[in-house]
Design a protein around this motif. Structure first.
Motif, PDB file in Angstrom:
ATOM      1  N   VAL A   1      42.116  31.561  26.509  1.00 42.30           N
ATOM      2  CA  VAL A   1      41.954  30.652  27.653  1.00 42.30           C
ATOM      3  C   VAL A   1      40.523  30.132  27.756  1.00 42.30           C
ATOM      4  CG1 VAL A   1      42.288  30.411  30.140  1.00 42.30           C
ATOM      5  CG2 VAL A   1      43.566  32.155  28.905  1.00 42.30           C
ATOM      6  N   LEU A   2      40.406  28.825  27.947  1.00 42.46           N
ATOM      7  CA  LEU A   2      39.095  28.246  28.248  1.00 42.46           C
ATOM      8  C   LEU A   2      39.079  27.852  29.724  1.00 42.46           C
ATOM      9  CD1 LEU A   2      36.296  27.165  27.506  1.00 42.46           C
ATOM     10  CD2 LEU A   2      37.383  25.001  26.862  1.00 42.46           C
ATOM     11  N   ILE A   3      38.122  28.421  30.457  1.00 44.99           N
ATOM     12  CA  ILE A   3      38.012  28.141  31.890  1.00 44.99           C
ATOM     13  C   ILE A   3      36.824  27.228  32.155  1.00 44.99           C
ATOM     14  CG2 ILE A   3      37.568  29.201  34.153  1.00 44.99           C
ATOM     15  CD1 ILE A   3      39.103  31.645  32.921  1.00 44.99           C
ATOM     16  N   LEU A   4      37.100  26.103  32.787  1.00 48.93           N
ATOM     17  CA  LEU A   4      36.022  25.191  33.200  1.00 48.93           C
ATOM     18  C   LEU A   4      35.635  25.548  34.627  1.00 48.93           C
ATOM     19  CD1 LEU A   4      37.561  21.747  32.060  1.00 48.93           C
ATOM     20  CD2 LEU A   4      36.349  23.441  30.668  1.00 48.93           C
ATOM     21  N   GLY A   5      34.375  25.940  34.833  1.00 55.08           N
ATOM     22  CA  GLY A   5      33.899  26.239  36.183  1.00 55.08           C
ATOM     23  C   GLY A   5      33.609  27.710  36.407  1.00 55.08           C
ATOM     24  N   ALA A   6      32.715  27.980  37.348  1.00 55.17           N
ATOM     25  CA  ALA A   6      32.330  29.362  37.656  1.00 55.17           C
ATOM     26  C   ALA A   6      32.048  29.496  39.146  1.00 55.17           C
ATOM     27  CB  ALA A   6      31.106  29.757  36.826  1.00 55.17           C
ATOM     28  N   GLY A   7      32.806  28.773  39.968  1.00 57.72           N
ATOM     29  CA  GLY A   7      32.641  28.848  41.420  1.00 57.72           C
ATOM     30  C   GLY A   7      33.507  29.949  42.012  1.00 57.72           C
ATOM     31  N   GLY A   8      33.754  29.865  43.322  1.00 63.32           N
ATOM     32  CA  GLY A   8      34.535  30.889  44.014  1.00 63.32           C
ATOM     33  C   GLY A   8      35.946  31.020  43.466  1.00 63.32           C
ATOM     34  N   ALA A   9      36.616  29.890  43.251  1.00 65.37           N
ATOM     35  CA  ALA A   9      38.005  29.950  42.771  1.00 65.37           C
ATOM     36  C   ALA A   9      38.060  30.509  41.352  1.00 65.37           C
ATOM     37  CB  ALA A   9      38.631  28.565  42.833  1.00 65.37           C
ATOM     38  N   ALA A  10      37.046  30.174  40.542  1.00 65.22           N
ATOM     39  CA  ALA A  10      37.012  30.680  39.162  1.00 65.22           C
ATOM     40  C   ALA A  10      36.995  32.212  39.159  1.00 65.22           C
ATOM     41  CB  ALA A  10      35.787  30.150  38.435  1.00 65.22           C
ATOM     42  N   ARG A  11      36.348  32.802  40.127  1.00 68.34           N
ATOM     43  CA  ARG A  11      36.271  34.278  40.187  1.00 68.34           C
ATOM     44  C   ARG A  11      37.661  34.889  40.314  1.00 68.34           C
ATOM     45  NH1 ARG A  11      30.979  36.819  41.522  1.00 68.34           N
ATOM     46  NH2 ARG A  11      29.575  35.236  40.757  1.00 68.34           N
ATOM     47  N   SER A  12      38.492  34.312  41.183  1.00 68.72           N
ATOM     48  CA  SER A  12      39.856  34.825  41.351  1.00 68.72           C
ATOM     49  C   SER A  12      40.663  34.625  40.067  1.00 68.72           C
ATOM     50  CB  SER A  12      40.598  34.070  42.458  1.00 68.72           C
ATOM     51  OG  SER A  12      39.822  33.984  43.586  1.00 68.72           O
ATOM     52  N   VAL A  13      40.531  33.422  39.497  1.00 69.07           N
ATOM     53  CA  VAL A  13      41.309  33.076  38.300  1.00 69.07           C
ATOM     54  C   VAL A  13      40.912  33.984  37.130  1.00 69.07           C
ATOM     55  CG1 VAL A  13      41.549  31.236  36.572  1.00 69.07           C
ATOM     56  CG2 VAL A  13      41.768  30.703  39.008  1.00 69.07           C
ATOM     57  N   VAL A  14      39.610  34.162  36.932  1.00 67.56           N
ATOM     58  CA  VAL A  14      39.118  34.972  35.814  1.00 67.56           C
ATOM     59  C   VAL A  14      39.562  36.431  35.980  1.00 67.56           C
ATOM     60  CG1 VAL A  14      37.010  35.919  34.780  1.00 67.56           C
ATOM     61  CG2 VAL A  14      37.174  33.479  35.256  1.00 67.56           C
ATOM     62  N   THR A  15      39.448  36.957  37.188  1.00 64.25           N
ATOM     63  CA  THR A  15      39.854  38.348  37.431  1.00 64.25           C
ATOM     64  C   THR A  15      41.335  38.543  37.099  1.00 64.25           C
ATOM     65  OG1 THR A  15      38.249  38.510  39.212  1.00 64.25           O
ATOM     66  CG2 THR A  15      39.961  40.168  39.199  1.00 64.25           C
ATOM     67  N   ALA A  16      42.164  37.610  37.587  1.00 64.16           N
ATOM     68  CA  ALA A  16      43.607  37.755  37.371  1.00 64.16           C
ATOM     69  C   ALA A  16      43.956  37.601  35.887  1.00 64.16           C
ATOM     70  CB  ALA A  16      44.358  36.723  38.209  1.00 64.16           C
ATOM     71  N   LEU A  17      43.308  36.662  35.209  1.00 70.45           N
ATOM     72  CA  LEU A  17      43.593  36.467  33.781  1.00 70.45           C
ATOM     73  C   LEU A  17      43.144  37.672  32.968  1.00 70.45           C
ATOM     74  CD1 LEU A  17      42.671  32.701  33.273  1.00 70.45           C
ATOM     75  CD2 LEU A  17      44.931  33.739  33.000  1.00 70.45           C
TER      76      LEU A  17
END
Ligand SMILES: NC(=O)c1ccc[n+]([C@@H]2O[C@H](COP(=O)([O-])OP(=O)(O)OC[C@H]3O[C@@H](n4cnc5c(N)ncnc54)[C@H](OP(=O)(O)O)[C@@H]3O)[C@@H](O)[C@H]2O)c1
Length: 280
Positions: A129-145
């Protein structure tokens, strides 16, 4: 229409401001669908009043609440008990109150994100997975992934913030320079936009998908507009896409179940109902 009696179960969403929240629409749709004696109301709560409002809700017999901008971090500090997801994030979006008054909290955005992808049959274990962004929402997405075993790479305009996110969450993830991601796209199975780029009212941004693998799945957590510039670019290339509205709907399920006792379904009827409110 559902009748509200003296036994009704009551929940709320707290924000400042609150009038743009779609949560009342969504939860009251489910209350009606499942014929539950209950209500879900929007409450405009100033930051300085948050703690006393939450304590007041406990005293008044509310089942719990959602919290939205700007209360997610402050609400975390109001909880007596939080789970691992909330601890990692140091923030909550869903609170429920035990019969003895214990205030419990969790963060359901990541869960909602993953559920929206599984709903569309996107397999995430070992998915690159490539994630664009490192804001608040990215934290939730990255943790879950990370929790479901995806192989994560993060890129952000401000690279120090991506580094900080990886350190704070204490996860295994690679980092790419923001300028380099379009040319590196071929190696990924899933592209996730967690930046606000493409959101209605923000500046135009041309997402370059030239080097996308034909099997790349593209998802955007921005959901206004429903088909974002990134999703449009992906669809033009014939790539599979998953819209951000699914995350919004799925993240609401856990709260609804805690407060009202039914695990609600996200389906086409609900999606179209909420989507129609976004166009108004
Ligand atoms: N679907 C859902 O349920 C759901 C849930 C939560 C959020 N969202 C959406 O997710 C989006 C992000 O929310 P957030 O809370 O994470 O916001 P945030 O904390 O403010 O983070 C914004 C991110 O966007 C990046 N960004 C902003 N402008 C940019 C630009 N011009 N070029 C490159 N990068 C740019 C920022 O990069 P820098 O670090 O370099 O500034 C940062 O990574 C919002 O549109 C929000 O509506 C959706």
């Amino acid at each position: 229409m559902t009748i509200i009696t003296g036994r009704a179960k009551i929940a709320a969403v707290l924000g400042w401001p609150i009038q743009h929240s779609r949560s009342p629409l969504l939860h009251n749709f489910w209350l009606d669908r499942y014929q539950i004696d209950g209500a879900y109301i929007p409450l405009a709560v100033k930051p300085e009043d948050l703690r006393k409002v939450i304590q007041g809700m406990v005293a008044a017999g509310f089942k719990g609440c959602n919290v939205t901008i700007p209360h997610k971090e402050a609400a975390y500090l109001c909880c007596d008990r939080v789970d691992e997801a909330a601890k990692k994030m140091q923030s909550v979006n869903t609170l429920w109150f035990e019969p003895d008054g214990t205030i419990c909290g969790t963060s359901t955005d990541g869960l909602g994100f993953v559920a929206s992808l599984l709903d569309q049959e996107v397999s995430l274990k070992r998915c690159k997975v490539l994630i664009l962004g490192a804001g608040g929402a990215a934290r939730s997405v990255v943790t879950a992934l990370s929790d479901v075993g995806a192989v994560i790479t993060i890129t952000n305009r401000t690279s120090s913030k991506a580094k900080q996110l990886i350190n704070d969450l204490d996860i295994k993830a690679n980092q790419l320079n923001w300028e380099d991601w379009p040319n590196s796209l071929e190696q990924f199975d899933l592209l996730v936009n967690t930046t606000s780029l493409g959101m209605e009212g923000k500046e135009d941004f041309a997402f370059d998908l030239t080097y996308a693998h034909p099997k790349l799945v593209v998802t955007d957590i921005v959901y206004v507009p429903r088909v974002t510039p990134l999703l449009k670019a992906a669809q033009d290339k014939g790539l599979k896409t998953v819209e951000g509205l699914g995350m919004l709907l799925h993240q609401a399920r856990l709260g609804f179940e805690k407060w009202f006792g039914v695990n609600p379904t996200v389906d086409q009827e609900l999606t179209e109902y909420v989507a129609s409110s976004l166009r108004k």
